[in-house]
Design a protein around this motif. Sequence first.
Motif, PDB file in Angstrom:
ATOM      1  N   GLU A   1       0.835  -1.210   0.000  1.00 54.60           N
ATOM      2  CA  GLU A   1       0.000   0.000   0.000  1.00 54.60           C
ATOM      3  C   GLU A   1       0.868   1.257   0.000  1.00 54.60           C
ATOM      4  OE1 GLU A   1      -3.020   0.050  -0.546  1.00 54.60           O
ATOM      5  OE2 GLU A   1      -3.883  -1.858   0.065  1.00 54.60           O
ATOM      6  N   ALA A   2       1.972   1.216   0.715  1.00 53.67           N
ATOM      7  CA  ALA A   2       2.874   2.380   0.752  1.00 53.67           C
ATOM      8  C   ALA A   2       3.474   2.647  -0.627  1.00 53.67           C
ATOM      9  CB  ALA A   2       3.974   2.140   1.781  1.00 53.67           C
ATOM     10  N   ARG A   3       3.857   1.588  -1.315  1.00 55.29           N
ATOM     11  CA  ARG A   3       4.417   1.764  -2.676  1.00 55.29           C
ATOM     12  C   ARG A   3       3.356   2.376  -3.586  1.00 55.29           C
ATOM     13  NH1 ARG A   3       6.182  -3.627  -1.815  1.00 55.29           N
ATOM     14  NH2 ARG A   3       8.420  -3.855  -1.482  1.00 55.29           N
ATOM     15  N   ARG A   4       2.139   1.844  -3.489  1.00 59.05           N
ATOM     16  CA  ARG A   4       1.062   2.358  -4.353  1.00 59.05           C
ATOM     17  C   ARG A   4       0.770   3.832  -4.054  1.00 59.05           C
ATOM     18  NH1 ARG A   4      -1.003  -3.059  -4.455  1.00 59.05           N
ATOM     19  NH2 ARG A   4      -1.926  -2.894  -2.394  1.00 59.05           N
ATOM     20  N   ALA A   5       0.996   4.241  -2.802  1.00 60.93           N
ATOM     21  CA  ALA A   5       0.724   5.635  -2.430  1.00 60.93           C
ATOM     22  C   ALA A   5       1.880   6.570  -2.793  1.00 60.93           C
ATOM     23  CB  ALA A   5       0.424   5.720  -0.936  1.00 60.93           C
ATOM     24  N   GLY A   6       2.959   6.018  -3.340  1.00 62.19           N
ATOM     25  CA  GLY A   6       4.035   6.879  -3.818  1.00 62.19           C
ATOM     26  C   GLY A   6       5.330   6.810  -3.039  1.00 62.19           C
ATOM     27  N   ALA A   7       5.428   5.948  -2.035  1.00 60.41           N
ATOM     28  CA  ALA A   7       6.662   5.857  -1.254  1.00 60.41           C
ATOM     29  C   ALA A   7       7.782   5.266  -2.103  1.00 60.41           C
ATOM     30  CB  ALA A   7       6.432   5.003  -0.011  1.00 60.41           C
ATOM     31  N   THR A   8       8.983   5.811  -1.954  1.00 61.29           N
ATOM     32  CA  THR A   8      10.136   5.231  -2.642  1.00 61.29           C
ATOM     33  C   THR A   8      10.699   4.046  -1.863  1.00 61.29           C
ATOM     34  OG1 THR A   8      11.503   6.916  -1.562  1.00 61.29           O
ATOM     35  CG2 THR A   8      10.756   7.362  -3.807  1.00 61.29           C
ATOM     36  N   SER A   9      10.477   4.029  -0.560  1.00 64.19           N
ATOM     37  CA  SER A   9      10.821   2.882   0.281  1.00 64.19           C
ATOM     38  C   SER A   9       9.966   2.961   1.543  1.00 64.19           C
ATOM     39  CB  SER A   9      12.317   2.857   0.639  1.00 64.19           C
ATOM     40  OG  SER A   9      12.664   4.032   1.353  1.00 64.19           O
ATOM     41  N   ALA A  10       9.872   1.842   2.258  1.00 62.99           N
ATOM     42  CA  ALA A  10       9.010   1.822   3.447  1.00 62.99           C
ATOM     43  C   ALA A  10       9.424   0.679   4.358  1.00 62.99           C
ATOM     44  CB  ALA A  10       7.546   1.672   3.038  1.00 62.99           C
ATOM     45  N   GLU A  11       9.025   0.801   5.614  1.00 56.29           N
ATOM     46  CA  GLU A  11       9.220  -0.275   6.588  1.00 56.29           C
ATOM     47  C   GLU A  11       8.023  -0.298   7.521  1.00 56.29           C
ATOM     48  OE1 GLU A  11      12.685   0.496   8.967  1.00 56.29           O
ATOM     49  OE2 GLU A  11      12.331   2.656   8.924  1.00 56.29           O
ATOM     50  N   ALA A  12       7.752  -1.466   8.102  1.00 58.08           N
ATOM     51  CA  ALA A  12       6.588  -1.603   8.987  1.00 58.08           C
ATOM     52  C   ALA A  12       6.879  -2.627  10.065  1.00 58.08           C
ATOM     53  CB  ALA A  12       5.352  -2.021   8.178  1.00 58.08           C
ATOM     54  N   ALA A  13       6.288  -2.405  11.233  1.00 56.30           N
ATOM     55  CA  ALA A  13       6.415  -3.341  12.357  1.00 56.30           C
ATOM     56  C   ALA A  13       5.028  -3.598  12.919  1.00 56.30           C
ATOM     57  CB  ALA A  13       7.327  -2.769  13.437  1.00 56.30           C
ATOM     58  N   ALA A  14       4.643  -4.876  12.961  1.00 59.22           N
ATOM     59  CA  ALA A  14       3.334  -5.271  13.490  1.00 59.22           C
ATOM     60  C   ALA A  14       3.529  -6.160  14.705  1.00 59.22           C
ATOM     61  CB  ALA A  14       2.531  -6.019  12.424  1.00 59.22           C
TER      62      ALA A  14
ATOM     63  N   GLU B   1      -5.273   3.048   4.703  1.00 62.58           N
ATOM     64  CA  GLU B   1      -5.366   4.414   5.221  1.00 62.58           C
ATOM     65  C   GLU B   1      -4.096   4.812   5.968  1.00 62.58           C
ATOM     66  OE1 GLU B   1      -8.832   4.653   7.607  1.00 62.58           O
ATOM     67  OE2 GLU B   1     -10.219   4.302   5.939  1.00 62.58           O
ATOM     68  N   ALA B   2      -3.519   3.873   6.737  1.00 58.34           N
ATOM     69  CA  ALA B   2      -2.285   4.181   7.483  1.00 58.34           C
ATOM     70  C   ALA B   2      -1.133   4.475   6.520  1.00 58.34           C
ATOM     71  CB  ALA B   2      -1.931   3.015   8.399  1.00 58.34           C
ATOM     72  N   ALA B   3      -1.004   3.660   5.477  1.00 59.94           N
ATOM     73  CA  ALA B   3       0.073   3.885   4.500  1.00 59.94           C
ATOM     74  C   ALA B   3      -0.107   5.226   3.792  1.00 59.94           C
ATOM     75  CB  ALA B   3       0.097   2.739   3.487  1.00 59.94           C
ATOM     76  N   GLU B   4      -1.336   5.540   3.422  1.00 62.47           N
ATOM     77  CA  GLU B   4      -1.587   6.814   2.732  1.00 62.47           C
ATOM     78  C   GLU B   4      -1.343   8.000   3.671  1.00 62.47           C
ATOM     79  OE1 GLU B   4      -4.995   5.087  -0.370  1.00 62.47           O
ATOM     80  OE2 GLU B   4      -5.588   6.230   1.406  1.00 62.47           O
ATOM     81  N   ALA B   5      -1.715   7.838   4.944  1.00 62.44           N
ATOM     82  CA  ALA B   5      -1.471   8.917   5.906  1.00 62.44           C
ATOM     83  C   ALA B   5       0.021   9.158   6.085  1.00 62.44           C
ATOM     84  CB  ALA B   5      -2.122   8.563   7.247  1.00 62.44           C
ATOM     85  N   ALA B   6       0.794   8.088   6.152  1.00 63.69           N
ATOM     86  CA  ALA B   6       2.248   8.237   6.295  1.00 63.69           C
ATOM     87  C   ALA B   6       2.829   8.980   5.096  1.00 63.69           C
ATOM     88  CB  ALA B   6       2.897   6.869   6.453  1.00 63.69           C
ATOM     89  N   CYS B   7       2.325   8.683   3.905  1.00 63.35           N
ATOM     90  CA  CYS B   7       2.824   9.365   2.698  1.00 63.35           C
ATOM     91  C   CYS B   7       2.441  10.841   2.711  1.00 63.35           C
ATOM     92  CB  CYS B   7       2.287   8.663   1.447  1.00 63.35           C
ATOM     93  SG  CYS B   7       3.047   7.048   1.146  1.00 63.35           S
ATOM     94  N   ARG B   8       1.242  11.147   3.153  1.00 62.68           N
ATOM     95  CA  ARG B   8       0.838  12.564   3.239  1.00 62.68           C
ATOM     96  C   ARG B   8       1.745  13.313   4.203  1.00 62.68           C
ATOM     97  NH1 ARG B   8      -4.401  10.323   3.213  1.00 62.68           N
ATOM     98  NH2 ARG B   8      -4.570  10.546   5.466  1.00 62.68           N
ATOM     99  N   ILE B   9       2.044  12.691   5.325  1.00 64.71           N
ATOM    100  CA  ILE B   9       2.932  13.327   6.316  1.00 64.71           C
ATOM    101  C   ILE B   9       4.312  13.561   5.715  1.00 64.71           C
ATOM    102  CG2 ILE B   9       4.117  12.919   8.511  1.00 64.71           C
ATOM    103  CD1 ILE B   9       1.564  11.360   9.379  1.00 64.71           C
ATOM    104  N   ALA B  10       4.817  12.565   4.993  1.00 65.47           N
ATOM    105  CA  ALA B  10       6.172  12.668   4.427  1.00 65.47           C
ATOM    106  C   ALA B  10       6.287  13.861   3.488  1.00 65.47           C
ATOM    107  CB  ALA B  10       6.527  11.381   3.700  1.00 65.47           C
ATOM    108  N   ARG B  11       5.212  14.194   2.788  1.00 65.19           N
ATOM    109  CA  ARG B  11       5.275  15.317   1.833  1.00 65.19           C
ATOM    110  C   ARG B  11       5.492  16.650   2.542  1.00 65.19           C
ATOM    111  NH1 ARG B  11       1.150  11.957  -0.522  1.00 65.19           N
ATOM    112  NH2 ARG B  11       1.894  11.097  -2.499  1.00 65.19           N
ATOM    113  N   TYR B  12       5.196  16.728   3.837  1.00 64.83           N
ATOM    114  CA  TYR B  12       5.330  17.983   4.578  1.00 64.83           C
ATOM    115  C   TYR B  12       6.637  18.070   5.367  1.00 64.83           C
ATOM    116  CZ  TYR B  12       0.456  19.042   3.569  1.00 64.83           C
ATOM    117  OH  TYR B  12      -0.724  19.328   2.936  1.00 64.83           O
ATOM    118  N   THR B  13       7.359  16.964   5.498  1.00 59.77           N
ATOM    119  CA  THR B  13       8.560  16.980   6.337  1.00 59.77           C
ATOM    120  C   THR B  13       9.768  17.448   5.535  1.00 59.77           C
ATOM    121  OG1 THR B  13       9.010  14.655   5.825  1.00 59.77           O
ATOM    122  CG2 THR B  13       7.702  15.115   7.788  1.00 59.77           C
ATOM    123  N   ALA B  14      10.772  17.926   6.258  1.00 62.08           N
ATOM    124  CA  ALA B  14      12.001  18.400   5.612  1.00 62.08           C
ATOM    125  C   ALA B  14      12.850  17.216   5.161  1.00 62.08           C
ATOM    126  CB  ALA B  14      12.777  19.272   6.583  1.00 62.08           C
ATOM    127  N   GLU B  15      13.620  17.428   4.116  1.00 62.44           N
ATOM    128  CA  GLU B  15      14.526  16.382   3.669  1.00 62.44           C
ATOM    129  C   GLU B  15      15.647  16.196   4.689  1.00 62.44           C
ATOM    130  OE1 GLU B  15      15.977  16.967  -0.222  1.00 62.44           O
ATOM    131  OE2 GLU B  15      14.053  16.562  -1.198  1.00 62.44           O
TER     132      GLU B  15
END
Length: 448
Positions: free
Chosen positions: A24-37, A88-102
């Motif tokens: 889901e993170a890739r589909r939302a535009g992430a170049t890389s991702a990690e998750a812990a459940a 929704e969690a993956a998409e929310a993380a991507c939205r947040i990333a767009r606002y953070t500094a590099e």
Amino acid sequence: MSQTTPSALDEKDLEAIVSQVLDEARRAGATSAEAAASQDAGLSVNVRLGEVETLEYHKDQGIAVTVYMGQRKGTASTSDLKPGSLREAAEAACRIARYTAEDPCAGLADPALMAQDYPALDLDHPWGLTADEGIEIARACEAAARERDARIVNSEGAGINSFRGTAVYGNTHGFVGGYATTRHSLSCSVLAGDDDGNMQRDYWYTVARHREALQAAGAVGVEAADRALRRLGGRRLSTRRCPVLYSPDVARSVLGHFIAAIRGSTVYRKASFLVDRLGDPIFPEFVHIHEQPHIPRALGSAPFDNEGVATQARDLVSGGRLESYALDTYAARKLGMQSTGNAGGLRNLTIDPGPMDFQQLLAEMGTGLLVTELIGHGINMVTGDYSRGAAGFWVENGEIQYPVEEITVAGNLKDMFRDLRAVGSDMDLRGNVRTGSLLIDGLTVAGE
């Protein structure tokens, strides 16, 4: 009645959930991702004066996903593991990333460091403890303490806990791994009083991965009572300089300060007295401090860290010299180094024991202070200044003379590490830091 039954979701279920959220993170535009459940369950029972004070059963689950869009990072989490919530969690993380500094140091760990054929560490031993059984054990533990001596006049209670959890980590390098763990413990705390109205409190506990490795309930209660009784008649001391012997259960805190000083986040912020000290002698030459993450059934064991990096046995101090810091990927990049597999902390930090047992260490110290309790957190990690409230026993000619209280032990951690005279063979293995008693010269003890 509830009990600590195995989790409804097993490791394979959680791996599938992690893989789904990464997709889901890739589909939302992430170049890389990690998750812990994770999913865990536990039972906790506390008894005081023979009556059940608290009885708690818990069952939790959740997942956290971190995405990277270039060098921008966003994180979101949810306790709902249904497919729609994961999306929704993956998409929310991507939205947040767009606002953070590099951040040039942000990103996944090096793929070459991912754990491959990691060992089974025998960490999962479900108990199936029922509430009735827990109440019976806690009552037996407290009763043993209260019946030990007529001077045991009150109780803060006895408690038993049983926990089982399963955790899975995955990232877009293709790594997905997880394992289940258990942790069971029993503790007791009682108060002793004398004819002069003096009161003292002390406690004891046992903790293990497997229920059969726990101390018997009666033994825990008796030890708690004996420790409280030994403290009756405590005196204060005049201010002096003397050697100090830390019992194994409090010696762990001294090594805890060492861990804090070599933690990557502390080092790259230059907030540690051990900045730029790699290769320098900071302990006497006989000291060997190392990490042992693959000890079967040990409380700190883990096959990989919180970023999927393979853990491995390695030296932190060898021949008294500082050999390594404890780095996760971000801290390593900030320092221009490589991750040491310590995302989430050090695992089974061990200082090698010396030849002397506790009684021999008392004789070696001769006259000085035995510390059995530390209070407060008076540590300046930048300078190493150390000042903590303490209680224990005054020792003369290698023999315990009387209990002491309301004192302060002060020094500087740089000097304390350098002036470590001996490590005892009385290793305390009840935690992530494994140590015997520590005998340190030249500390200031302030009292009256």
